[in-house]
Design an enzyme around this catalytic site. Structure first.
Site, mmCIF file in Angstrom:
data_model
loop_
_atom_site.group_PDB
_atom_site.id
_atom_site.type_symbol
_atom_site.label_atom_id
_atom_site.label_comp_id
_atom_site.label_asym_id
_atom_site.label_seq_id
_atom_site.Cartn_x
_atom_site.Cartn_y
_atom_site.Cartn_z
ATOM 1 N N GLU A 155 -17.524 34.492 8.527
ATOM 2 C CA GLU A 155 -17.528 35.830 9.135
ATOM 3 C C GLU A 155 -16.131 36.432 9.227
ATOM 4 O OE1 GLU A 155 -19.245 33.255 10.244
ATOM 5 O OE2 GLU A 155 -21.332 33.882 10.550
ATOM 6 N N PHE A 199 -29.801 30.060 23.268
ATOM 7 C CA PHE A 199 -29.323 29.559 21.987
ATOM 8 C C PHE A 199 -28.490 30.630 21.274
ATOM 9 C CE2 PHE A 199 -30.095 29.012 17.355
ATOM 10 C CZ PHE A 199 -29.304 27.883 17.199
ATOM 11 N N GLN A 200 -27.317 30.261 20.864
ATOM 12 C CA GLN A 200 -26.390 31.150 20.157
ATOM 13 C C GLN A 200 -26.095 32.435 20.921
ATOM 14 O OE1 GLN A 200 -27.663 31.404 15.981
ATOM 15 N NE2 GLN A 200 -26.397 29.601 15.617
ATOM 16 N N LYS A 207 -31.803 41.095 19.659
ATOM 17 C CA LYS A 207 -32.792 40.951 18.594
ATOM 18 C C LYS A 207 -34.051 41.773 18.856
ATOM 19 C CE LYS A 207 -35.044 37.527 15.689
ATOM 20 N NZ LYS A 207 -35.195 36.105 15.367
ATOM 21 N N MET A 253 7.673 30.593 6.166
ATOM 22 C CA MET A 253 8.240 31.445 7.215
ATOM 23 C C MET A 253 8.593 30.608 8.444
ATOM 24 S SD MET A 253 9.243 34.347 8.037
ATOM 25 C CE MET A 253 8.630 35.821 7.246
HETATM 26 C C1 FAD Z 1 5.879 37.928 9.277
HETATM 27 C C2 FAD Z 1 5.981 39.366 9.697
HETATM 28 C C3 FAD Z 1 7.195 40.015 9.625
HETATM 29 C C4 FAD Z 1 7.290 41.367 9.944
HETATM 30 N N1 FAD Z 1 8.492 42.001 9.767
HETATM 31 C C5 FAD Z 1 8.545 43.349 9.883
HETATM 32 C C6 FAD Z 1 9.721 44.079 9.529
HETATM 33 O O1 FAD Z 1 10.728 43.524 9.132
HETATM 34 N N2 FAD Z 1 9.692 45.420 9.612
HETATM 35 C C7 FAD Z 1 8.569 46.105 10.025
HETATM 36 O O2 FAD Z 1 8.592 47.326 10.035
HETATM 37 N N3 FAD Z 1 7.477 45.439 10.389
HETATM 38 C C8 FAD Z 1 7.423 44.089 10.317
HETATM 39 N N4 FAD Z 1 6.258 43.436 10.642
HETATM 40 C C9 FAD Z 1 5.110 44.231 11.103
HETATM 41 C C10 FAD Z 1 5.167 44.529 12.590
HETATM 42 O O3 FAD Z 1 4.704 43.406 13.300
HETATM 43 C C11 FAD Z 1 4.289 45.759 12.931
HETATM 44 O O4 FAD Z 1 2.979 45.547 12.491
HETATM 45 C C12 FAD Z 1 4.779 47.032 12.273
HETATM 46 O O5 FAD Z 1 6.166 47.165 12.410
HETATM 47 C C13 FAD Z 1 4.091 48.239 12.898
HETATM 48 O O6 FAD Z 1 4.173 49.320 12.040
HETATM 49 P P1 FAD Z 1 4.111 50.808 12.555
HETATM 50 O O7 FAD Z 1 5.157 51.055 13.576
HETATM 51 O O8 FAD Z 1 4.108 51.662 11.354
HETATM 52 O O9 FAD Z 1 2.759 50.925 13.361
HETATM 53 P P2 FAD Z 1 1.217 50.743 13.007
HETATM 54 O O10 FAD Z 1 0.760 49.456 13.553
HETATM 55 O O11 FAD Z 1 0.919 51.059 11.600
HETATM 56 O O12 FAD Z 1 0.637 51.841 13.984
HETATM 57 C C14 FAD Z 1 0.497 53.159 13.614
HETATM 58 C C15 FAD Z 1 1.022 54.100 14.679
HETATM 59 O O13 FAD Z 1 0.699 55.415 14.242
HETATM 60 C C16 FAD Z 1 -0.193 56.036 15.154
HETATM 61 N N5 FAD Z 1 -1.204 56.759 14.390
HETATM 62 C C17 FAD Z 1 -2.305 56.270 13.788
HETATM 63 N N6 FAD Z 1 -2.975 57.256 13.182
HETATM 64 C C18 FAD Z 1 -2.284 58.390 13.393
HETATM 65 C C19 FAD Z 1 -2.470 59.744 13.025
HETATM 66 N N7 FAD Z 1 -3.509 60.141 12.275
HETATM 67 N N8 FAD Z 1 -1.556 60.643 13.439
HETATM 68 C C20 FAD Z 1 -0.507 60.277 14.216
HETATM 69 N N9 FAD Z 1 -0.269 59.000 14.575
HETATM 70 C C21 FAD Z 1 -1.154 58.075 14.169
HETATM 71 C C22 FAD Z 1 -0.774 54.940 16.002
HETATM 72 O O14 FAD Z 1 -1.118 55.443 17.271
HETATM 73 C C23 FAD Z 1 0.371 53.909 16.037
HETATM 74 O O15 FAD Z 1 1.272 54.213 17.059
HETATM 75 C C24 FAD Z 1 6.155 42.073 10.378
HETATM 76 C C25 FAD Z 1 4.947 41.411 10.473
HETATM 77 C C26 FAD Z 1 4.844 40.077 10.126
HETATM 78 C C27 FAD Z 1 3.511 39.408 10.207
HETATM 79 C C1 TPP Z 2 -3.668 32.210 11.593
HETATM 80 C C2 TPP Z 2 -2.205 32.003 11.707
HETATM 81 N N1 TPP Z 2 -1.729 30.815 12.119
HETATM 82 C C3 TPP Z 2 -0.384 30.615 12.204
HETATM 83 C C4 TPP Z 2 0.488 31.612 11.889
HETATM 84 C C5 TPP Z 2 1.995 31.383 11.997
HETATM 85 N N2 TPP Z 2 2.617 31.497 10.678
HETATM 86 C C6 TPP Z 2 3.225 32.613 10.257
HETATM 87 S S1 TPP Z 2 3.789 32.521 8.692
HETATM 88 C C7 TPP Z 2 3.256 30.939 8.540
HETATM 89 C C8 TPP Z 2 3.465 30.176 7.270
HETATM 90 C C9 TPP Z 2 2.715 30.740 6.124
HETATM 91 O O1 TPP Z 2 2.800 29.827 5.060
HETATM 92 P P1 TPP Z 2 2.425 30.258 3.587
HETATM 93 O O2 TPP Z 2 1.134 30.955 3.570
HETATM 94 O O3 TPP Z 2 2.585 29.088 2.701
HETATM 95 O O4 TPP Z 2 3.515 31.367 3.263
HETATM 96 P P2 TPP Z 2 5.090 31.240 3.007
HETATM 97 O O5 TPP Z 2 5.761 31.612 4.280
HETATM 98 O O6 TPP Z 2 5.382 29.842 2.602
HETATM 99 O O7 TPP Z 2 5.345 32.239 1.932
HETATM 100 C C10 TPP Z 2 2.658 30.506 9.732
HETATM 101 C C11 TPP Z 2 2.106 29.166 9.946
HETATM 102 C C12 TPP Z 2 -0.063 32.846 11.492
HETATM 103 N N3 TPP Z 2 0.698 33.898 11.196
HETATM 104 N N4 TPP Z 2 -1.395 33.001 11.375
#
Ligand code: FAD
Ligand code: TPP
Ligand code: MG
Lengths: 164, 566
Positions: free
Chosen positions: B51, B113-114, B163, B479
């Site tokens: 799911e 159940f469930q 259901k 990472m």
């Molecule tokens: C491993 C990892 C590393 C990351 N590193 C970075 C990084 O280096 N840099 C980075 O930027 N992010 C990074 N992120 C992502 C970060 O966690 C956030 O998800 C991201 O920065 C949010 O983007 P955003 O501000 O564009 O907001 P979003 O989450 O895209 O939110 C959208 C915003 O726009 C508004 N909005 C939506 N629709 C409309 C509309 N029609 N009109 C007006 N407003 C609207 C919403 O209310 C909200 O405030 C990383 C994520 C991960 C998993």
């Molecule tokens: C469901 C979930 N569990 C744990 C994490 C924490 N986490 C972030 S990046 C990462 C490693 C990802 O490994 P891989 O997919 O091999 O990518 P790589 O960083 O090696 O490119 C982990 C464990 C997560 N983001 N999501």
């Protein structure tokens, strides 16, 4: 700062838990909360007392407004407003002297004795928070058995109002 | 005519123009499935293998099309398996409607159940949810669900259907319009605020546009591009905003934030005006909030008032839909006689070009050394002419995908930003490929992430989804390992993937094509060969440099300009 927030919301199952859940999920505190349907049975009016800086309360109000079940929100701190709370206090009055003294205190605070038994008086008192606190304080020399407080209700003075 | 709840359910989907749903059956939804079976020519149901996959696929569909994705799962474990995807959609504001089966009404609350209280479980991670308690409410509830999911700040809405409701009957009437007194998103920006914003833009000496996912969600990439060009200001995108402005444009200074470019983060830090549009000042972007944009006035356009001044106090808040607000900004700007300070802008661009010289995304690919992940992404970008839909999992590979695939169009970059859900990539790619059967859909993944929803390879076979999987295999939870290298003295606690499967054989076992690529010189050829197999899923397992790191990096607690470059 302490804020009294009034909320009008759909009188639907789950609406209250959305509000309460929002506070716990975002780490806001709830000092008191009271809720009941309004003259329009489809709406509930909720008064919630919280504490936080202006920024936090601003964010709380925005988050509340964002809940789909919430129709309107008013931060009463922004208005001249009234606040009342209701309290029941059950006091032990085994000795005759206690009967008299408790009755006198209740009168001074404009309370009503609403239930009497051989050993207890139950007093009803309405007022603002500090009055209720003062009354509980004044009863300290007696045996307080239970205190039930409703939590604050609030309403803006004059023309300002919260309605759909 | 009276219809059963199950019939009403399908009628509503048709009324909403839903062509595809992702789901998995079970006891509580059998009547719904029976009706979908009878009407399979009307609605395409994709049977996933877990799911979580259904919900991510619905997200992928939604992110690529800006139309609500739809998932259907059974009660209990079906519903709880969907929670991760629902939370993911909530964090990234993805329009989605999830239907869950529930035990019959008379059993609710009985530990039947469930049975799970999925409305309670998901309450903090949905835009809204409903438990249907009367078949007469079913149609209106579904109407509301789609309306709420797709308007304002989009998000997931869950509808829990007991259901016995699916067999109960009532007259079917689908409301054409819906109004809710408690839900009226503001879409038009305040004109006075727009004027104030333009005033600031005309005064600014060092302006920067910082735009995010809201631009993509609003379908406003075109308007944003126009505005940016007319202003002549530098523009940076968040991870979620990539593609909102063409990355190859000279005004684009790259992504900002933790792994953003040197020029983008420095421009933000030194700016005197930051124009935030549809971006939410996430902590991955701001770094240490105390040190964030110390010299700047801030304009913030967002449809969600709660996004504004949440993390950073702003000077000009504008609540409204990005597209409307930009159109108003353009009109206001064009009506003025003044223009931005040209001299100041020249000096500002000169400064930015200095920062650009750091060439912070430079890497060296020695032909005889191990393959660098960056190289694979860059080659993929080249051979697809930058036109592919690129889905990603979570980790280093995600950052490299964001840095080296230069997106030129919105809705093509599909990843999990807010929740950062490993396992997102492959099912999301299925959703995208379902929406666009003829387009190239890539899934850039890691050896860790791909295993979190690997079962969906079976779904891809069943529905002939020719996704191109690029596994950037470093044998590490890279990472995590990077953080451990930098901040935990290289104690690689549990970040090493022992006992990796043979992905080639695995792909083949699922009926797909598998390739292992170990040499730099084979990268481009492999990509081309895979892309040429138009009707096959190809799993490309690129054996990449093991201890490669993502740069630049803003370490935790640092200000935006305090980056580690190499
Ligand atoms: C491993 C990892 C590393 C990351 N590193 C970075 C990084 O280096 N840099 C980075 O930027 N992010 C990074 N992120 C992502 C970060 O966690 C956030 O998800 C991201 O920065 C949010 O983007 P955003 O501000 O564009 O907001 P979003 O989450 O895209 O939110 C959208 C915003 O726009 C508004 N909005 C939506 N629709 C409309 C509309 N029609 N009109 C007006 N407003 C609207 C919403 O209310 C909200 O405030 C990383 C994520 C991960 C998993
Ligand atoms: C469901 C979930 N569990 C744990 C994490 C924490 N986490 C972030 S990046 C990462 C490693 C990802 O490994 P891989 O997919 O091999 O990518 P790589 O960083 O090696 O490119 C982990 C464990 C997560 N983001 N999501
Ligand atoms: Mg890895």
């Amino acid at each position: 700062m302490r804020h009294v927030i009034s909320i009008l919301m759909e009188n639907e199952a789950g609406a209250l838990s959305r509000v309460a859940g929002l506070f716990s999920a975002r780490g806001y505190n709830i000092e008191s909360l009271t809720v009941a349907p309004t003259d329009d049975a489809t709406l509930s009016r909720l008064t919630l007392v919280t504490r936080g800086s202006e920024e936090i309360v601003e964010q709380i109000v925005k988050q509340l407004n964002k809940l789909i079940d919430v129709v309107k929100v008013m931060d009463l701190a922004q208005y001249a407003h009234l606040e009342r709370e209701m309290m029941f206090v059950k006091v032990g009055v085994e000795k005759n002297a206690a009967c008299e003294a408790v009755k006198r205190l209740s009168d001074i605070f404009r309370g009503n004795i609403i239930d009497v038994s051989d050993k207890t008086y139950t007093i009803e008192l309405t007022g603002d928070r500090s009055k209720l606190d003062a009354f509980v304080n004044a009863l300290r020399d007696f045996r307080i058995i239970e205190v039930v407080r409703s939590g604050s209700m609030g309403i803006a003075r004059g023309e300002a109002s919260l309605h759909v | 005519m009276e219809l059963t709840g199950a019939e009403i359910f399908v009628e509503c989907l048709k009324e909403e123009g839903v062509d595809t749903i992702f789901g998995y059956p079970g006891g509580a939804v059998l009547f719904l499935y029976d009706e979908l079976y009878k009407q399979h020519d009307k609605i395409n149901h994709i049977l996933v293998r877990h799911e979580q996959g259904a919900v991510h696929a619905a997200e992928g569909y939604a992110k690529a099309t800006n139309r609500p994705g739809v998932a259907l799962v059974t009660s209990g474990p079906g519903a709880t398996n969907a929670v991760t995807g629902i939370a993911d959609a909530y964090m990234d504001s993805v329009p989605m409607v999830v239907f869950t089966g529930q035990v019959p009404r008379h059993l609710i609350g009985n530990d039947a159940f469930q049975e799970v209280d999925i409305v309670g479980i998901t309450r903090p991670c949905v835009k809204h949810n409903f438990l249907v308690t009367d078949v007469k409410d079913l149609a209106t509830t579904i109407k509301k669900a789609f309306y709420i999911a797709s308007t304002g700040r989009p998000g997931p809405v869950l509808v829990d259907i007991p259901k016995d409701i699916t067999t109960a009957r009532c007259e079917f009437h689908y409301p054409k319009e819906i109004t809710m007194r408690s839900y009226n998103p503001t879409v038009k920006g305040n004109k006075r605020q727009v004027r104030r914003a333009i005033d600031l833009m005309l005064e600014a000496q060092k302006p920067v546009l910082y735009t995010g996912g809201g631009v993509v969600l609003s379908g406003a990439a075109h308007e944003l591009t126009e505005l940016t060009r007319e202003l002549g200001f530098p523009i940076t995108n968040t991870l979620m905003g990539l593609g909102g402005f063409p990355s190859m444009d000279k005004q684009f200074i790259g992504m900002l934030g933790m792994h953003g470019t040197y020029e983008a983060n420095n421009a933000m830090h030194h700016a005197d005006l930051v124009i935030a549009i549809g971006a939410r000042f996430d902590d991955r972007v701001t770094g240490n909030i105390e040190k964030f944009c110390p010299y700047a006035k801030i304009i913030h356009v967002d449809i969600d008032p709660a996004s504004i001044s949440k993390n950073v106090k702003v000077d000009v808040p504008i609540v409204g839909d990005v597209k409307n607000v930009i159109v108003d900004m353009l009109e206001e700007f064009r009506s003025r006689n003044e223009r931005p300070d040209a001299e100041a802008l020249v000096a500002w661009w000169k400064q930015i070009d200095e920062w650009r010289k750091a060439d912070c995304l430079k890497y060296n690919q020695d032909v005889n050394a191990a393959i660098k992940a960056q190289y694979v992404v860059e080659k993929f970008w080249e051979v697809t002419n930058g036109d592919a839909y690129v889905c990603s999992d979570v980790g280093q590979h995600q950052m490299w995908a964001a840095q080296y695939y230069r997106f030129s169009q919105p809705n093509r970059w599909i990843n999990s930003g807010g929740l950062g859900t490993m396992g997102f990539g492959l099912p999301a790619a299925m959703g995208v490929q379902m929406a666009f059967p003829e387009e190239t859909v890539g899934c850039i993944t890691g050896d860790g992430s791909i295993q979190m929803c690997i079962q969906e390879l079976a779904t891809c076979l069943q529905y002939h989804l020719p996704i191109k999987i690029l596994s950037l295999n470093n044998g590490y939870l890279g990472m995590v390992r990077q953080w451990q290298e930098f901040f935990y003295q290289k104690r690689y606690a549990m970040s090493y993937m022992e006992a990796l499967p043979d992905f080639v054989k695995l792909a083949e076992a699922y009926g797909h094509v598998g390739m292992r690529i170990e040499k730099v010189s084979d990268v481009e050829g492999a990509l081309k060969e895979a892309l040429a197999m138009k009707d096959r899923l190809v799993f490309m397992d690129f054996i990449t440099e093991r201890e490669n790191n993502v740069f630049p990096m803003v370490p935790a607690g640092a200000g935006q300009n305090e980056m580690i470059l190499v």
